[in-house]
Design an enzyme around this catalytic site. Sequence first.
Site, PDB file in Angstrom:
ATOM      1  N   LEU A 125      25.501  23.101  43.598  1.00  0.00           N
ATOM      2  CA  LEU A 125      25.376  24.028  42.676  1.00  0.00           C
ATOM      3  C   LEU A 125      25.870  22.877  41.567  1.00  0.00           C
ATOM      4  CD1 LEU A 125      25.096  26.540  41.782  1.00  0.00           C
ATOM      5  CD2 LEU A 125      27.218  26.985  42.219  1.00  0.00           C
ATOM      6  N   HIS A 229      38.054  20.273  44.925  1.00  0.00           N
ATOM      7  CA  HIS A 229      37.958  19.596  43.420  1.00  0.00           C
ATOM      8  C   HIS A 229      38.407  20.346  42.093  1.00  0.00           C
ATOM      9  CE1 HIS A 229      36.597  17.004  40.299  1.00  0.00           C
ATOM     10  NE2 HIS A 229      36.426  16.316  41.694  1.00  0.00           N
TER      11      HIS A 229
HETATM   12  C1  LIG Z   1      30.258  25.719  39.550  1.00  0.00           C
HETATM   13  C2  LIG Z   1      29.052  25.313  38.481  1.00  0.00           C
HETATM   14  C3  LIG Z   1      27.888  26.013  38.268  1.00  0.00           C
HETATM   15  C4  LIG Z   1      29.924  27.129  37.364  1.00  0.00           C
HETATM   16  O1  LIG Z   1      29.254  27.470  36.581  1.00  0.00           O
HETATM   17  P1  LIG Z   1      29.931  27.508  34.826  1.00  0.00           P
HETATM   18  O2  LIG Z   1      31.001  26.043  35.162  1.00  0.00           O
HETATM   19  O3  LIG Z   1      29.571  28.252  34.098  1.00  0.00           O
HETATM   20  O4  LIG Z   1      31.721  28.652  35.768  1.00  0.00           O
HETATM   21  P2  LIG Z   1      31.634  30.008  34.868  1.00  0.00           P
HETATM   22  O5  LIG Z   1      31.367  30.941  34.601  1.00  0.00           O
HETATM   23  O6  LIG Z   1      32.509  29.197  33.895  1.00  0.00           O
HETATM   24  O7  LIG Z   1      32.915  30.448  36.216  1.00  0.00           O
HETATM   25  C5  LIG Z   1      32.523  30.465  37.299  1.00  0.00           C
HETATM   26  C6  LIG Z   1      33.437  31.651  37.549  1.00  0.00           C
HETATM   27  O8  LIG Z   1      34.911  31.381  38.082  1.00  0.00           O
HETATM   28  C7  LIG Z   1      36.077  31.434  37.008  1.00  0.00           C
HETATM   29  N1  LIG Z   1      37.075  30.629  37.021  1.00  0.00           N
HETATM   30  C8  LIG Z   1      36.601  29.123  36.254  1.00  0.00           C
HETATM   31  N2  LIG Z   1      37.434  28.001  35.676  1.00  0.00           N
HETATM   32  C9  LIG Z   1      38.825  28.846  36.379  1.00  0.00           C
HETATM   33  C10 LIG Z   1      39.789  28.018  37.399  1.00  0.00           C
HETATM   34  N3  LIG Z   1      40.165  27.409  36.615  1.00  0.00           N
HETATM   35  N4  LIG Z   1      41.153  29.246  37.819  1.00  0.00           N
HETATM   36  C11 LIG Z   1      40.156  30.985  38.425  1.00  0.00           C
HETATM   37  N5  LIG Z   1      38.590  31.138  37.879  1.00  0.00           N
HETATM   38  C12 LIG Z   1      38.340  29.594  37.297  1.00  0.00           C
HETATM   39  C13 LIG Z   1      35.444  32.200  36.272  1.00  0.00           C
HETATM   40  O9  LIG Z   1      36.701  33.308  35.300  1.00  0.00           O
HETATM   41  C14 LIG Z   1      34.712  32.530  36.692  1.00  0.00           C
HETATM   42  O10 LIG Z   1      34.471  34.151  36.685  1.00  0.00           O
HETATM   43  P3  LIG Z   1      33.737  35.454  35.993  1.00  0.00           P
HETATM   44  O11 LIG Z   1      32.381  34.792  35.787  1.00  0.00           O
HETATM   45  O12 LIG Z   1      34.473  36.698  36.854  1.00  0.00           O
HETATM   46  O13 LIG Z   1      35.314  35.461  35.155  1.00  0.00           O
HETATM   47  C15 LIG Z   1      29.450  24.891  37.297  1.00  0.00           C
HETATM   48  O14 LIG Z   1      31.137  25.013  36.818  1.00  0.00           O
HETATM   49  C16 LIG Z   1      29.444  23.397  36.897  1.00  0.00           C
HETATM   50  O15 LIG Z   1      28.185  22.711  37.433  1.00  0.00           O
HETATM   51  N6  LIG Z   1      30.319  22.771  38.403  1.00  0.00           N
HETATM   52  C17 LIG Z   1      30.023  21.366  38.405  1.00  0.00           C
HETATM   53  C18 LIG Z   1      30.007  20.679  39.785  1.00  0.00           C
HETATM   54  C19 LIG Z   1      30.649  21.352  41.019  1.00  0.00           C
HETATM   55  O16 LIG Z   1      31.403  21.640  41.222  1.00  0.00           O
HETATM   56  N7  LIG Z   1      29.877  22.144  41.822  1.00  0.00           N
HETATM   57  C20 LIG Z   1      29.869  23.059  42.424  1.00  0.00           C
HETATM   58  C21 LIG Z   1      30.032  21.707  44.010  1.00  0.00           C
HETATM   59  S1  LIG Z   1      30.384  22.746  45.581  1.00  0.00           S
HETATM   60  C22 LIG Z   1      28.732  23.777  46.062  1.00  0.00           C
HETATM   61  O17 LIG Z   1      27.647  23.550  45.968  1.00  0.00           O
HETATM   62  C23 LIG Z   1      29.012  24.581  46.943  1.00  0.00           C
HETATM   63  C24 LIG Z   1      29.391  25.324  46.483  1.00  0.00           C
HETATM   64  C25 LIG Z   1      28.057  26.841  45.966  1.00  0.00           C
HETATM   65  O18 LIG Z   1      27.011  26.367  46.153  1.00  0.00           O
HETATM   66  O19 LIG Z   1      27.425  27.785  45.596  1.00  0.00           O
END
Ligand SMILES: CC(C)(COP(=O)(O)OP(=O)(O)OC[C@H]1O[C@@H](n2cnc3c(N)ncnc32)[C@H](O)[C@@H]1OP(=O)(O)O)[C@@H](O)C(=O)NCCC(=O)NCCSC(=O)CCC(=O)O
Length: 335
Positions: A125, A229
């Site tokens: 993701l 992480h």
């Molecule tokens: C994972 C994503 C795609 C998620 O997209 P976004 O960042 O736009 O998400 P978001 O809408 O901002 O946040 C998603 C939900 O998490 C909550 N949220 C965000 N930051 C938070 C924090 N610090 N503490 C608690 N909750 C938190 C938000 O309120 C939201 O919930 P609400 O909507 O309820 O408010 C991105 O962050 C990303 O590309 N990250 C970098 C790559 C990564 O680490 N990927 C995961 C690898 S692990 C993997 O791939 C396996 C897991 C999997 O495949 O699902």
Amino acid sequence: MLVVRPAGPADLDHLLELAILSGPGFTSLTEDPDALSERLELSQASFRGQVAPQEAWYTLMLEDGDTGDIDGVGSVKATVGLKRPFFSFRVVNNTASSPSIGVKLDHQTLVLVNECTGWTEVGSLFLKADRRKGGAGRLLSQSRYMLIGAQPELFAENVLAELRGVFTPDGACPFWDHVAHKFFPMEFDDADRMTGSTDKQFILDLAPRHPIYTELLPEPARAVIGKVHPQGVPAMALLESEGFRPNGLVDIFDAGPTVSCGRDNIRTVRDARQLRLEITDHVEAELPALISTDSIAAFRAVRAKCDIDGEIARLTAETAAALKIRNGATIRVKS
Ligand SMILES: CC(C)(COP(=O)(O)OP(=O)(O)OC[C@H]1O[C@@H](n2cnc3c(N)ncnc32)[C@H](O)[C@@H]1OP(=O)(O)O)[C@@H](O)C(=O)NCCC(=O)NCCSC(=O)CCC(=O)O
């Protein structure tokens, strides 16, 4: 409109760009063009039903329908652990007690295990940074559960995800440095790459055969066991909101947690309804719903407004066009 759609060989440049942006430590998004190309071939064959169901690896791209930009990726592996073992450490509690001298101690240990054989895995993701925090991550993540719900029998009864473990801002991995590296004398990136590209025999040969008592480990390593992480926290929040929970397994290299959920208990799988599409000029609903086709071969998902009336779902022609479906088609909707 943002659309999630199947990935195929033509997405190589996009996927490579996303892999480079995702940086090191993102095991399932390697920067190796040959590996990505193979993955995209497999994705296409998987959506077309040209591979055995348990070998399917569905990769999904998030596309901006207006600009054609590709902003993110996510995937579902139908099974893990069948062709190659799926190693983890299980965090095990051992209680030692000596009633005669009134001593009782709990010792936490890490034990190498090969569990989860045949489970489905969601992963890879990743969303470009300028798209984050706006709901696109949730669309991308949930679309995988819509895919699973379209034909649940092609997936296992248990679904897992592995979250990245803790790395410091300068790129060091405390668990790797203090623990795993003692057993695998190589660079983290090499071990990570070999995990994805070999039969993992090197893990069987070199991994610790005996439980590791965590209280004997240096504090920086102990502190990160089962921790996510910092950049993985939103991914973890998305998984938890679907019902996934840590299952006591951690990664053998970075100690990141594994989470799991029963397939049919994943909220989006459980709550999405099969409805019949009726195209309309005007939709009254205030909030958008998650909408997908009801087919793996022609899978597409969007978030859009939708009026539900019994077994009918009314969408605009624009939404139907984004899903590439016609009036009367069966769709799946999660409000
Ligand atoms: C994972 C994503 C795609 C998620 O997209 P976004 O960042 O736009 O998400 P978001 O809408 O901002 O946040 C998603 C939900 O998490 C909550 N949220 C965000 N930051 C938070 C924090 N610090 N503490 C608690 N909750 C938190 C938000 O309120 C939201 O919930 P609400 O909507 O309820 O408010 C991105 O962050 C990303 O590309 N990250 C970098 C790559 C990564 O680490 N990927 C995961 C690898 S692990 C993997 O791939 C396996 C897991 C999997 O495949 O699902």
